[in-house]
Design an enzyme around this catalytic site. Structure first.
Site, PDB file in Angstrom:
ATOM      1  N   ASN A  13      30.330  57.852  64.160  1.00 32.78           N
ATOM      2  CA  ASN A  13      30.451  59.303  64.354  1.00 32.78           C
ATOM      3  C   ASN A  13      29.039  59.874  64.209  1.00 32.78           C
ATOM      4  O   ASN A  13      28.524  59.970  63.109  1.00 32.78           O
ATOM      5  CB  ASN A  13      31.391  59.906  63.300  1.00 32.78           C
ATOM      6  CG  ASN A  13      31.412  61.434  63.347  1.00 32.78           C
ATOM      7  OD1 ASN A  13      30.879  62.039  64.280  1.00 32.78           O
ATOM      8  ND2 ASN A  13      32.016  62.044  62.336  1.00 32.78           N
ATOM      9  N   TRP A  14      28.479  60.229  65.345  1.00 30.57           N
ATOM     10  CA  TRP A  14      27.086  60.687  65.314  1.00 30.57           C
ATOM     11  C   TRP A  14      26.929  62.115  64.810  1.00 30.57           C
ATOM     12  O   TRP A  14      25.812  62.561  64.555  1.00 30.57           O
ATOM     13  CB  TRP A  14      26.473  60.556  66.714  1.00 30.57           C
ATOM     14  CG  TRP A  14      26.008  59.161  67.016  1.00 30.57           C
ATOM     15  CD1 TRP A  14      26.116  58.070  66.202  1.00 30.57           C
ATOM     16  CD2 TRP A  14      25.334  58.718  68.193  1.00 30.57           C
ATOM     17  NE1 TRP A  14      25.564  56.974  66.806  1.00 30.57           N
ATOM     18  CE2 TRP A  14      25.072  57.342  68.033  1.00 30.57           C
ATOM     19  CE3 TRP A  14      24.935  59.348  69.388  1.00 30.57           C
ATOM     20  CZ2 TRP A  14      24.420  56.590  69.015  1.00 30.57           C
ATOM     21  CZ3 TRP A  14      24.290  58.596  70.361  1.00 30.57           C
ATOM     22  CH2 TRP A  14      24.040  57.237  70.170  1.00 30.57           C
ATOM     23  N   LYS A  15      28.057  62.849  64.729  1.00 24.34           N
ATOM     24  CA  LYS A  15      27.977  64.262  64.291  1.00 24.34           C
ATOM     25  C   LYS A  15      26.979  65.004  65.192  1.00 24.34           C
ATOM     26  O   LYS A  15      26.939  64.721  66.383  1.00 24.34           O
ATOM     27  CB  LYS A  15      27.624  64.321  62.807  1.00 24.34           C
ATOM     28  CG  LYS A  15      28.542  63.408  61.977  1.00 24.34           C
ATOM     29  CD  LYS A  15      28.438  63.587  60.506  1.00 24.34           C
ATOM     30  CE  LYS A  15      29.426  62.627  59.828  1.00 24.34           C
ATOM     31  NZ  LYS A  15      29.480  62.802  58.379  1.00 24.34           N
ATOM     32  N   HIS A  25      38.165  66.090  61.379  1.00 25.52           N
ATOM     33  CA  HIS A  25      37.137  65.630  60.439  1.00 25.52           C
ATOM     34  C   HIS A  25      36.958  66.686  59.348  1.00 25.52           C
ATOM     35  O   HIS A  25      37.053  67.888  59.618  1.00 25.52           O
ATOM     36  CB  HIS A  25      35.821  65.386  61.184  1.00 25.52           C
ATOM     37  CG  HIS A  25      34.811  64.673  60.351  1.00 25.52           C
ATOM     38  ND1 HIS A  25      34.068  65.320  59.394  1.00 25.52           N
ATOM     39  CD2 HIS A  25      34.455  63.364  60.291  1.00 25.52           C
ATOM     40  CE1 HIS A  25      33.287  64.428  58.792  1.00 25.52           C
ATOM     41  NE2 HIS A  25      33.506  63.244  59.311  1.00 25.52           N
ATOM     42  N   GLU A  58      34.453  67.911  58.054  1.00 26.71           N
ATOM     43  CA  GLU A  58      33.432  68.928  58.360  1.00 26.71           C
ATOM     44  C   GLU A  58      33.999  69.997  59.281  1.00 26.71           C
ATOM     45  O   GLU A  58      33.661  71.175  59.163  1.00 26.71           O
ATOM     46  CB  GLU A  58      32.192  68.252  58.982  1.00 26.71           C
ATOM     47  CG  GLU A  58      31.398  67.482  57.930  1.00 26.71           C
ATOM     48  CD  GLU A  58      30.685  66.249  58.457  1.00 26.71           C
ATOM     49  OE1 GLU A  58      30.477  66.130  59.679  1.00 26.71           O
ATOM     50  OE2 GLU A  58      30.329  65.384  57.623  1.00 26.71           O
ATOM     51  N   GLU A  61      38.960  59.351  54.918  1.00 25.51           N
ATOM     52  CA  GLU A  61      37.583  59.689  54.558  1.00 25.51           C
ATOM     53  C   GLU A  61      37.564  60.594  53.331  1.00 25.51           C
ATOM     54  O   GLU A  61      37.709  61.821  53.455  1.00 25.51           O
ATOM     55  CB  GLU A  61      36.905  60.429  55.715  1.00 25.51           C
ATOM     56  CG  GLU A  61      36.776  59.622  56.984  1.00 25.51           C
ATOM     57  CD  GLU A  61      35.546  60.028  57.797  1.00 25.51           C
ATOM     58  OE1 GLU A  61      34.725  59.153  58.054  1.00 25.51           O
ATOM     59  OE2 GLU A  61      35.401  61.211  58.134  1.00 25.51           O
ATOM     60  N   GLY A  77      28.449  61.136  53.417  1.00 26.23           N
ATOM     61  CA  GLY A  77      27.046  61.524  53.414  1.00 26.23           C
ATOM     62  C   GLY A  77      26.426  61.589  52.026  1.00 26.23           C
ATOM     63  O   GLY A  77      25.344  62.130  51.844  1.00 26.23           O
ATOM     64  N   SER A 134      30.117  56.825  53.671  1.00 29.73           N
ATOM     65  CA  SER A 134      28.991  55.999  53.232  1.00 29.73           C
ATOM     66  C   SER A 134      29.230  54.507  53.436  1.00 29.73           C
ATOM     67  O   SER A 134      28.757  53.687  52.647  1.00 29.73           O
ATOM     68  CB  SER A 134      28.645  56.303  51.770  1.00 29.73           C
ATOM     69  OG  SER A 134      28.293  57.671  51.621  1.00 29.73           O
ATOM     70  N   GLY A 143      29.181  57.357  59.708  1.00 34.52           N
ATOM     71  CA  GLY A 143      28.251  58.426  60.048  1.00 34.52           C
ATOM     72  C   GLY A 143      26.824  57.905  60.070  1.00 34.52           C
ATOM     73  O   GLY A 143      26.380  57.263  61.029  1.00 34.52           O
ATOM     74  N   GLY A 144      26.105  58.150  58.983  1.00 33.50           N
ATOM     75  CA  GLY A 144      24.676  57.824  58.897  1.00 33.50           C
ATOM     76  C   GLY A 144      24.304  56.439  59.402  1.00 33.50           C
ATOM     77  O   GLY A 144      23.350  56.288  60.183  1.00 33.50           O
TER      78      GLY A 144
HETATM   79  P1  13P Z   1      28.685  58.847  56.361  1.00 34.93           P
HETATM   80  O1  13P Z   1      28.908  57.442  56.819  1.00 34.93           O
HETATM   81  O2  13P Z   1      27.330  59.385  56.757  1.00 34.93           O
HETATM   82  O3  13P Z   1      29.000  59.028  54.922  1.00 34.93           O
HETATM   83  O4  13P Z   1      29.727  59.762  57.178  1.00 34.93           O
HETATM   84  C1  13P Z   1      31.048  59.394  57.192  1.00 34.93           C
HETATM   85  C2  13P Z   1      31.761  60.250  58.162  1.00 34.93           C
HETATM   86  O5  13P Z   1      31.923  61.434  57.958  1.00 34.93           O
HETATM   87  C3  13P Z   1      32.242  59.619  59.388  1.00 34.93           C
HETATM   88  O6  13P Z   1      33.107  60.462  60.085  1.00 34.93           O
END
Ligand code: 13P
Length: 257
Positions: free
Chosen positions: A13-15, A99, A101, A171, A177, A217, A238-239
Site C-alpha cells: 500500500n503505497w499511500k 483503511h 487512514e 491492521e 507506520g 510495520s 506500507g513503508g
Molecule cells: P506500515 O507498513 O508503514 O506500518 O503501513 C501499514 C499499512 O497501513 C498498510 O495498509
C-alpha cells in the site's frame, strides 16, 4: 498461512507516495527481482493518478494492481472521486476499502465501508477490507468486540458466493507506520477471531477459504514469523513496500514451499 485452503497475498500500500517517474523506476527495479512467485499473489496498491501506468508497467509480470480507495456510487456529482467501474475498466484488480487512514481523515464509517465493498464486488474488483483497533481500544479490552463488529458491518448483505473475492486485512492502528509490530501471536489471535466471525456468518467452507492479511510495520525482518502463523495469510505493507529489495524479501518469505 494455510495454502491448502486459501491464497497467500502480499500487497503493498503505497499511500500518497511515488510520482509517475518513481513508479516506473520501481517497476524496473522490482520486476527482475521477483521473477514468478509460485506460492503467493503479489499486489501493489498505488495512488489513483498512477494506476493506469502501473497496470501497463506490470502487465507481463505476476504483480496485480490495486487502488487505495473507491467511491460507492458508480457515477455522479462527487468531485474528486473515482468509481469502482472506472478502476475495473483500466485493469485494476484489487481495491483497499476502509483503511484506518481513510476512516480517520476522510470520515469513512462502517456504513460507507459496507457500501464500498458492495460497489467493488459489483464492478468485479477484489476488495481488501481493513479492520483494526486503536491502542485505547486494545487497552480497554474491546479489540475482539470491535473487530467482530467491523467485519460484520463491512460484509452486511454480501452473499456467500462473493466471499471468494473478499480479502480482509487486520491492521491494528497502533502498529501502522510506528515501527511497532503486533507480535505473531497477537496478529494470529485476531486473524483467527476474524475467521471465526466469517464462519458464523457463512459457514466453515467459506471461512477457511478467505485470505486474512496482517498489516502494521510488517518488514523484511518480521515477515517470516508473522506469515508462519496459521491464520495470517499475507500482508498489507506500507513503508516496506516502497523499497523494491525490502518488498522482495517479504514476498520471498511468503513464497517458500
Ligand atoms: P506500515 O507498513 O508503514 O506500518 O503501513 C501499514 C499499512 O497501513 C498498510 O495498509
Amino acid at each position: 498461512m494455510n495454502r491448502r485452503y486459501r491464497k497467500t497475498i502480499i500487497a503493498g500500500n503505497w499511500k500518497m507516495n511515488k510520482t509517475l517517474s518513481e513508479t516506473k523506476a520501481f517497476a524496473d527495479e522490482l520486476k527482475p527481482l521477483i521473477g514468478k512467485p509460485k506460492w503467493c499473489e503479489v499486489v501493489l496498491c498505488v495512488p489513483s493518478v498512477n494506476l493506469q501506468a502501473a497496470v501497463r508497467l506490470f502487465k507481463e509480470s505476476r504483480v496485480a494492481i490495486g487502488a487505495e480507495t473507491c467511491h460507492y456510487e458508480s457515477n455522479g456529482a462527487f468531485t474528486g472521486e473515482v468509481s469502482a467501474e472506472m478502476l475495473k475498466e483500466i485493469g485494476v484488480k484489487y481495491v483497499i476499502i476502509g483503511h484506518s487512514e481513510r476512516r480517520q481523515y476522510y470520515n469513512e464509517t462502517d456504513f460507507t465501508v459496507n457500501k464500498k465493498v458492495h460497489a467493488a464486488l459489483e464492478a468485479g474488483l477484489y476488495p481488501i477490507v481493513c479492520v483494526g483497533e486503536s491502542l485505547e481500544q486494545r487497552e480497554l479490552g474491546v479489540t475482539m468486540d470491535l473487530i467482530s463488529y467491523q467485519v460484520k458491518a463491512a460484509l452486511a448483505g454480501v452473499p456467500a458466493d462473493k466471499m471468494r473475492h473478499v480479502v480482509i486485512a487486520y491492521e491494528p492502528i497502533w502498529a501502522i507506520g510506528t515501527g511497532k509490530t503486533a507480535t505473531a501471536e497477537q496478529a494470529n489471535e485476531v486473524c483467527e477471531a476474524i475467521r471465526a466471525v466469517i464462519r458464523k456468518l457463512y459457514g466453515a467452507r467459506v471461512a477457511r477459504s478467505v485470505t486474512i492479511q496482517y498489516g502494521g510495520s510488517m518488514n523484511a525482518k518480521n515477515a517470516q514469523e508473522l506469515l508462519a502463523q496459521p491464520d495470517v495469510d499475507g500482508g498489507l505493507i506500507g513503508g516496506a513496500s516502497l523499497k523494491a529489495p525490502d518488498f522482495v524479501q517479504i514476498i520471498n518469505a511468503a513464497n517458500q514451499e
